[in-house]
Write an enzyme that holds these catalytic residues in place. Structure first.
Site, PDB file in Angstrom:
ATOM      1  N   LYS A 124     119.605  51.063  30.145  1.00 22.80           N
ATOM      2  CA  LYS A 124     118.954  51.937  29.170  1.00 22.80           C
ATOM      3  C   LYS A 124     118.193  51.063  28.175  1.00 22.80           C
ATOM      4  O   LYS A 124     118.672  49.989  27.794  1.00 22.80           O
ATOM      5  CB  LYS A 124     120.039  52.764  28.464  1.00 22.80           C
ATOM      6  CG  LYS A 124     119.554  53.798  27.481  1.00 22.80           C
ATOM      7  CD  LYS A 124     120.747  54.592  26.919  1.00 22.80           C
ATOM      8  CE  LYS A 124     120.350  55.716  25.988  1.00 22.80           C
ATOM      9  NZ  LYS A 124     121.516  56.490  25.512  1.00 22.80           N
ATOM     10  N   SER A 174     121.128  61.564  26.305  1.00 24.99           N
ATOM     11  CA  SER A 174     119.922  60.792  26.116  1.00 24.99           C
ATOM     12  C   SER A 174     119.699  59.705  27.160  1.00 24.99           C
ATOM     13  O   SER A 174     118.587  59.212  27.278  1.00 24.99           O
ATOM     14  CB  SER A 174     119.971  60.143  24.729  1.00 24.99           C
ATOM     15  OG  SER A 174     121.026  59.195  24.663  1.00 24.99           O
ATOM     16  N   SER A 218     125.930  61.475  25.865  1.00 25.62           N
ATOM     17  CA  SER A 218     124.702  61.000  26.519  1.00 25.62           C
ATOM     18  C   SER A 218     124.867  60.287  27.851  1.00 25.62           C
ATOM     19  O   SER A 218     123.876  59.989  28.516  1.00 25.62           O
ATOM     20  CB  SER A 218     123.932  60.087  25.580  1.00 25.62           C
ATOM     21  OG  SER A 218     123.235  60.874  24.657  1.00 25.62           O
TER      22      SER A 218
HETATM   23  N1  GLN Z   1     123.000  64.741  22.457  1.00 27.52           N
HETATM   24  C1  GLN Z   1     123.794  64.192  21.409  1.00 27.52           C
HETATM   25  C2  GLN Z   1     122.955  63.934  20.199  1.00 27.52           C
HETATM   26  O1  GLN Z   1     121.813  64.255  20.242  1.00 27.52           O
HETATM   27  C3  GLN Z   1     124.458  62.918  21.878  1.00 27.52           C
HETATM   28  C4  GLN Z   1     123.548  61.769  21.958  1.00 27.52           C
HETATM   29  C5  GLN Z   1     124.196  60.556  22.512  1.00 27.52           C
HETATM   30  O2  GLN Z   1     125.303  60.616  23.052  1.00 27.52           O
HETATM   31  N2  GLN Z   1     123.517  59.440  22.362  1.00 27.52           N
HETATM   32  O3  GLN Z   1     123.398  63.436  19.219  1.00 27.52           O
END
Ligand code: GLN
Length: 458
Positions: free
Chosen positions: A67, A142, A166
């Protein structure tokens, strides 16, 4: 079968048996990336064909994706944001360094929601990644690019971060295995921070076994990250075949409450039946503070985000503040508000107290059961644009995942079936440092199903 379709274990064994060469593996994956990446946009940076790592080690000849929030020496690292569009780091994150020193070849940096804020990949400043099962649908976020890279055969292993879901959400939406380890199990050093007390460093693979193999290499104390734990790192493959006979699996009633898509619920019930068939005992439990988790997460997480992103103010270093996207700005504002004098006690401090109650919910549950099982997402993968105008609807995608980050406990997302050609996963959640048990429970299910063998037609 093409080499790019093999699992990590099959690749390592094939190399040992001289069925193919390292070069043949890398060429197979590079060719696949050239062909598929223009369709799905999983990689923001693809590293060219001749740049393989010639170090000898367990992972020599194995392509790996990171990532774009993992700092990589001499390789552009954007965190999915225009703010870091041209940032070339001078060092490797601990996890990257561990993999590279075992011979892994970095094939590229994967797409993500900017700063890891998001659930669909649509917050990427470099256009979203598409779901390989149907490119009109989001892949989950994400860590979108890493999940898609593994699902679409562009690398057998890719890394993500899980701050509120994510890794698990894109794993569920893309039909791959994704681990959110216990907080402090894997080093965060060199990974651009989102919300530091939640950030968990994990990975995607095609199979549960592959996932365990990789955790063997990444887990452990790191002098560069004071929050990593000294807890012993076992061989995560050792007990993987022990099965689930007699095991107590907790079913928290709060996770099947209103708002769950009936299709998701149906698949989940089939998963429970499989486990019963394998000899596990399903036990009804309650995690009573669950209903507060999302609210607590959206107070504490933006507070930490506003602190972490303050270092990119750009005033001193010539970057324009306008380079931050809408979502980052929203979180900086929310977090600055919840931390400001007069509101700190009412919001941040209160949320921290409820966080303790959530931790206790899990502790109490594990007095009765060995692991807990729940769906990952309340909905099926959704279409691009469906939730972008409504941040609250988007935040609800995480309602079943954020609690584990608040509590610090590990969770493993496993492919559980399909509805209308779209994948649906479930998660196994355990006590702190029980990753070996999660693998054992996940592996047992994988042996009696073949969802993980399905491949998107691209
Ligand atoms: N979707 C969640 C957020 O927007 C988690 C994001 C993540 O785990 N990086 O905060």
């Amino acid at each position: 079968m093409e080499l790019y379709q093999l699992s990590l274990k099959e690749l390592i064994e094939g190399l040992k048996d001289k069925k193919f060469t390292r070069k043949e593996i890398l060429v197979s994956f590079y060719t696949r990336i050239q062909k598929i990446n223009p369709i799905v946009n999983a990689f923001l940076t693809v590293i060219g064909g001749n740049n393989w790592n010639d170090k000898e080690g367990e992972l020599s000849g194995i392509p790996v994706g990171f990532k774009d929030i993992y700092v990589t020496k001499d390789i552009r690292t954007t965190a999915g944001s225009k703010v870091l569009e041209n940032y070339i780091p001078q060092y490797n994150s601990t996890v990257v360094q561990k993999l590279v020193s075992k011979g892994a070849t970095i094939v590229g940096k994967t797409n993500q929601d900017a700063w890891a804020h998001g659930s669909s990949g649509e917050n990427s400043d470099f256009a979203p990644t598409k779901n390989p099962w149907n490119i009109d649908y989001v892949p989950g976020g994400s860590s979108s690019g890493s999940a898609v890279a593994v699902a679409a055969g562009m690398c057998p292993v890719a890394f993500g971060t899980d701050t509120g879901g994510s890794i698990r959400l894109p794993a569920s939406f893309c039909n791959v295995v994704g681990l959110k380890p216990t907080y402090g199990r894997v080093s965060r050093y060199g990974i651009i921070a989102m919300a530091s007390s939640h950030d968990s460093i994990g990975h995607f693979t095609r199979t549960v076994y592959d996932n365990a193999l990789i955790l063997n290499m990444t887990a452990g104390k790191d002098p560069c990250d004071a929050t990593t734990s000294n807890t012993n790192v076992p061989d995560y493959t050792k007990n993987i075949k022990n099965g689930v006979k007699g095991l107590k699996i907790g079913l928290p009633k709060e996770y099947l409450a209103k708002g769950i898509d009936p299709n998701v619920e149906k698949i989940f019930k089939q998963v429970l039946q499989k486990y019963e068939g394998l000899g596990a005992k399903i036990i009804d439990i309650s995690l009573p503070h669950t209903e507060y988790a999302l609210a607590v997460y959206y107070i504490i997480q933006p507070s930490e985000v506003s602190s972490n992103l303050a270092r990119y103010d750009g005033i001193r270093f010539g970057n324009d503040r306008n380079r931050f996207g809408q979502e980052a700005i929203r979180r900086i504002m929310l977090g600055t508000y919840t931390l400001s004098a007069g509101y700190y006690d009412a919001y941040y401090l209160k949320a921290m107290k409820v966080r303790t109650l959530l931790i206790q919910d899990f502790k109490k549950a594990y007095e009765k059961v060995d692991v807990i099982i729940t769906p990952v997402s309340p909905t099926l993968p959704f279409k691009f644009g469906e939730k972008t105008d409504n941040p609250l609807a988007m935040y609800l995608s995480d309602i079943l995942t954020v609690t584990m980050n608040l509590a610090g406990v590990p969770a493993l997302s496993i492919p559980g079936g399909f509805v209308r050609g779209l994948p649906v996963g479930f998660q196994i959640v355990g006590p702190n440092f029980s990753e070996d048990l999660l693998y054992q429970v996940g592996y047992a299910y994988e042996q009696v199903t073949d969802w993980h063998k399905q491949k998107p037609k691209l």
